[in-house]
Design a protein around this motif. Structure first.
Motif, PDB file in Angstrom:
ATOM      1  N   ALA A  84       0.830  -1.351   0.067  1.00 51.00           N
ATOM      2  CA  ALA A  84      -0.042   0.059   0.026  1.00 51.00           C
ATOM      3  C   ALA A  84       0.765   1.258   0.117  1.00 51.00           C
ATOM      4  O   ALA A  84       0.610   2.129  -0.800  1.00 51.00           O
ATOM      5  CB  ALA A  84      -0.979  -0.024   1.079  1.00 51.00           C
ATOM      6  N   ALA A  85       1.844   1.466   0.658  1.00 53.36           N
ATOM      7  CA  ALA A  85       2.850   2.415   0.899  1.00 53.36           C
ATOM      8  C   ALA A  85       3.424   2.801  -0.296  1.00 53.36           C
ATOM      9  O   ALA A  85       3.659   3.597  -0.887  1.00 53.36           O
ATOM     10  CB  ALA A  85       3.810   2.309   2.062  1.00 53.36           C
ATOM     11  N   ARG A 105       4.781   5.921  -5.190  1.00 49.54           N
ATOM     12  CA  ARG A 105       5.026   6.020  -6.687  1.00 49.54           C
ATOM     13  C   ARG A 105       3.869   6.270  -7.590  1.00 49.54           C
ATOM     14  O   ARG A 105       4.200   6.577  -8.656  1.00 49.54           O
ATOM     15  CB  ARG A 105       5.554   4.514  -6.968  1.00 49.54           C
ATOM     16  CG  ARG A 105       6.770   3.721  -6.249  1.00 49.54           C
ATOM     17  CD  ARG A 105       7.169   2.731  -6.635  1.00 49.54           C
ATOM     18  NE  ARG A 105       8.031   1.941  -5.621  1.00 49.54           N
ATOM     19  CZ  ARG A 105       8.307   0.593  -5.905  1.00 49.54           C
ATOM     20  NH1 ARG A 105       7.855  -0.190  -7.040  1.00 49.54           N
ATOM     21  NH2 ARG A 105       9.332   0.194  -4.968  1.00 49.54           N
ATOM     22  N   ASP A 106       2.693   6.326  -6.769  1.00 48.42           N
ATOM     23  CA  ASP A 106       1.654   6.846  -7.712  1.00 48.42           C
ATOM     24  C   ASP A 106       1.334   5.793  -8.982  1.00 48.42           C
ATOM     25  O   ASP A 106       1.048   5.986 -10.064  1.00 48.42           O
ATOM     26  CB  ASP A 106       1.492   8.048  -8.088  1.00 48.42           C
ATOM     27  CG  ASP A 106       0.182   8.669  -8.551  1.00 48.42           C
ATOM     28  OD1 ASP A 106      -0.959   8.052  -8.200  1.00 48.42           O
ATOM     29  OD2 ASP A 106      -0.001   9.599  -9.361  1.00 48.42           O
ATOM     30  N   SER A 107       1.708   4.523  -8.611  1.00 44.91           N
ATOM     31  CA  SER A 107       1.787   3.664  -9.786  1.00 44.91           C
ATOM     32  C   SER A 107       1.710   2.195  -9.348  1.00 44.91           C
ATOM     33  O   SER A 107       1.827   2.039  -7.961  1.00 44.91           O
ATOM     34  CB  SER A 107       3.055   3.662 -10.544  1.00 44.91           C
ATOM     35  OG  SER A 107       3.197   2.461 -11.403  1.00 44.91           O
ATOM     36  N   VAL A 108       0.813   1.284 -10.018  1.00 49.69           N
ATOM     37  CA  VAL A 108       0.672  -0.077  -9.569  1.00 49.69           C
ATOM     38  C   VAL A 108       1.708  -0.957 -10.135  1.00 49.69           C
ATOM     39  O   VAL A 108       1.637  -2.322 -10.184  1.00 49.69           O
ATOM     40  CB  VAL A 108      -0.738  -0.591  -9.900  1.00 49.69           C
ATOM     41  CG1 VAL A 108      -1.954   0.146  -9.132  1.00 49.69           C
ATOM     42  CG2 VAL A 108      -0.923  -0.630 -11.485  1.00 49.69           C
ATOM     43  N   ALA A 127      -6.242  -1.169 -12.242  1.00 47.35           N
ATOM     44  CA  ALA A 127      -6.395  -0.664 -10.891  1.00 47.35           C
ATOM     45  C   ALA A 127      -5.630   0.624 -10.606  1.00 47.35           C
ATOM     46  O   ALA A 127      -4.475   0.981 -10.972  1.00 47.35           O
ATOM     47  CB  ALA A 127      -6.024  -1.614 -10.171  1.00 47.35           C
ATOM     48  N   SER A 128      -6.336   1.484  -9.740  1.00 53.92           N
ATOM     49  CA  SER A 128      -5.633   2.721  -9.497  1.00 53.92           C
ATOM     50  C   SER A 128      -4.711   2.528  -8.152  1.00 53.92           C
ATOM     51  O   SER A 128      -5.052   1.747  -7.269  1.00 53.92           O
ATOM     52  CB  SER A 128      -6.682   3.880  -9.321  1.00 53.92           C
ATOM     53  OG  SER A 128      -7.384   3.555  -7.910  1.00 53.92           O
ATOM     54  N   PRO A 129      -3.722   3.373  -8.055  1.00 55.16           N
ATOM     55  CA  PRO A 129      -2.870   3.037  -6.832  1.00 55.16           C
ATOM     56  C   PRO A 129      -3.577   3.206  -5.633  1.00 55.16           C
ATOM     57  O   PRO A 129      -3.294   2.568  -4.534  1.00 55.16           O
ATOM     58  CB  PRO A 129      -1.877   4.133  -7.050  1.00 55.16           C
ATOM     59  CG  PRO A 129      -1.740   4.455  -8.629  1.00 55.16           C
ATOM     60  CD  PRO A 129      -3.070   4.126  -8.992  1.00 55.16           C
TER      61      PRO A 129
END
Length: 265
Positions: free
Chosen positions: A136-137, A142-145, A176-178
């Motif tokens: 999760a962190a 990174r604002d990325s999956v 999926a969104s971060p």
């Protein structure tokens, strides 16, 4: 696809006994495309199949609430209200199983039957919680999956005969969104042990396990069977964590058997 007042996006097909399909993490309702095509009406036991995108995934918004599967359960109750459904047979796979158990805890009167696939009714261990927080962190920072793809999450969910599905699963992961990935990880980490909920639920129960599931050990299915000795267990050979994708015909047979048990009362 329709947008319900509960802000839950849902795919639907068929008529008959309501069947609610709850997807795995970090996928979306498109994982149920085979079931949406195959389950309604092919055996004479007609079903109205609903496959919602859970909060934050697919076409459903995340909102501003703190992570909790209780909120997902309440979303699902609102979905049933909006669809005019009093009770449904609920089938949850992996994270979807956690959501199904949360629904059983908060709204037990909405379930007519329960199928738990590739999931567990126990709470996370400290090590699993720590790994969820790590992920999760990382995706938030990174604002990325991309981390999920780099760590081969898709390949790790699939059994040895199902690696041809990696590209399809990776496409769902990448969509999926971060923020939604982080929210869901923290919601799953916070969930309580639900063996007592499972034991006390007065509806037919089925359990599906993959013999090659690297994420949920067979012992978890055995724990659920100890809580519910009347549950019907199906272990699918050569199948990993995503049984509905990997062995759709065998998975659908379990669903139909559960629907028949519910219909028989």
């Amino acid at each position: 696809m329709t947008q319900l007042p509960s802000a839950v996006s849902v795919r639907e097909s068929g008529t008959g006994t309501p069947l609610l399909l709850l997807h795995a993490f970090p996928l979306n309702a498109s994982m149920w495309s085979s079931q949406l095509d195959a389950l309604p009406g092919l055996t004479g036991d007609e079903a109205r199949v609903l496959a919602p995108d859970q909060r934050g995934f697919g076409g459903t918004g995340l909102g501003d609430d703190e992570p909790s599967l209780d909120l997902v359960a309440d979303d699902l109750a609102l979905l049933l209200d909006a669809a005019g459904i009093e009770r449904a047979v609920v089938a949850g796979l992996s994270m979807g199983g956690y959501a199904a158990l949360a629904l059983a805890r908060r709204h037990p009167d909405r379930l007519a039957g329960l199928l738990l696939a590739n999931t567990r009714a126990t709470a996370d261990t400290d090590a699993v919680r720590a790994n969820r927080e790590r992920m999760a962190a990382a995706v938030t920072a990174r604002d990325s999956v991309r981390l999920l793809l780099d760590e081969r999450v898709a390949a790790g969910q699939l059994g040895p005969d199902s690696q041809h599905l990696v590209e399809r699963v990776e496409a769902m992961v990448a969509a999926a969104s971060p923020a939604s990935v982080a929210w869901a990880q923290r919601a799953m980490a916070a969930r309580p042990d639900s063996l007592d909920v499972l034991a006390g639920l007065p509806v037919p129960v089925a359990v599906v396990a993959g013999a090659e599931d690297a994420l949920v050990a067979p012992e978890e299915a055995e724990a659920m069977l100890r809580a519910r000795p009347d549950a019907e267990l199906t272990v699918l050979p050569r199948v990993g964590h995503l049984s509905a994708l990997e062995a759709p015909e065998a998975f659908d047979a379990v669903v139909r058997a559960l629907l028949a048990r519910v219909a028989a009362g």
